[in-house]
Design an enzyme around this catalytic site. Sequence first.
Site, mmCIF file in Angstrom:
data_model
loop_
_atom_site.group_PDB
_atom_site.id
_atom_site.type_symbol
_atom_site.label_atom_id
_atom_site.label_comp_id
_atom_site.label_asym_id
_atom_site.label_seq_id
_atom_site.Cartn_x
_atom_site.Cartn_y
_atom_site.Cartn_z
ATOM 1 N N SER A 20 -4.906 2.003 4.629
ATOM 2 C CA SER A 20 -4.788 1.786 3.183
ATOM 3 C C SER A 20 -5.485 2.917 2.436
ATOM 4 O O SER A 20 -6.448 3.514 2.955
ATOM 5 C CB SER A 20 -5.458 0.458 2.801
ATOM 6 O OG SER A 20 -5.538 0.340 1.387
ATOM 7 N N TYR A 39 -12.701 -4.873 3.072
ATOM 8 C CA TYR A 39 -11.334 -4.482 3.452
ATOM 9 C C TYR A 39 -11.251 -2.964 3.589
ATOM 10 O O TYR A 39 -10.686 -2.442 4.552
ATOM 11 C CB TYR A 39 -10.371 -4.982 2.379
ATOM 12 C CG TYR A 39 -8.936 -4.518 2.489
ATOM 13 C CD1 TYR A 39 -8.058 -5.120 3.389
ATOM 14 C CD2 TYR A 39 -8.451 -3.491 1.683
ATOM 15 C CE1 TYR A 39 -6.734 -4.706 3.472
ATOM 16 C CE2 TYR A 39 -7.139 -3.073 1.757
ATOM 17 C CZ TYR A 39 -6.277 -3.686 2.649
ATOM 18 O OH TYR A 39 -4.971 -3.271 2.728
#
Length: 247
Positions: free
Chosen positions: A142, A156
């Site tokens: 990501s 995350y």
Amino acid sequence: MKKVMVITGGSRGIGAACVRLAAKRGYAVCFSYVSSGQAAEALAAEVEAAGGTARAVKSDVAKESDILELFAAADEMGTVCGLVNNAGVVDKSDRVENYSAERLERMYGVNVIGSILCAREAIRRMSTKHGGQGGAIVNLSSAAAYLGSPNMYVDYAGAKAAIDTFTKGLSLEVAGEGIRVNAVRPGLIDTEIHASGGEPDRLERLSHTVPMGRAGSADEIANAVLWLMSDEASYITGDSLNVTGGR
Ligand code: NAP
């Protein structure tokens, strides 16, 4: 023997786009889901109706026994030659001082440990060292890995940074064994993951911050994943490709 691609979390979003495209490219696709059983079965039926091969398997990447079952199902379909480590989760936006141990265990269990265990199973099948025919692995990282995502989900972001480093290290371990390992780093992509993090309006709120002025689509990520899987990317390994609209 058919060439089989294993895709984790294929029932929705980016994973489902990867399932459709992989099937179109001629792979037999073995994909997992956890809670979206109906969507997963409908997707498998859609692929089969279009002349492709796909099988949906209920398999939680946070459970090693489920991962073994997913790969056993893939073995029944043919020769595993590709893995897309797509399954991933976020949690509610919050600051680190409020995180619970349970939150972190889920975050790292699904996003990191699950991906590494799936890669292990793929390598045991694909590595020429183990008698395999080679293959490719693409991990979903990501943009959060380099943005850090403060006040949202630093946990995350850290998990995705771990995926980037894992991608690099694993690629070097297996470069001489016929396996390429790369990552794709999506930016802001139009899927349900934002609602699952308690922010259904995240795209509307943040699209204007993307240099290209819009969110990306799941298909745009799948195109990058399937390109890295293909022979067109035959000399690329250990890289993480930003697909972020310039972010
Ligand atoms: P999504 O729309 O929320 O879909 C997630 C998928 O993963 C679903 O198919 C879900 O299956 C599955 N899944 C969740 N937990 C799982 C588990 N424990 N085991 C197996 N499967 C599981 O997410 P997405 O936006 O497509 O994201 C896909 C990947 O891209 C993730 O790794 C995510 O971190 C990454 N990413 C997304 C964005 C974005 O903006 N969308 C940005 C950067 C990176 P069920 O529905 O059956 O539970």
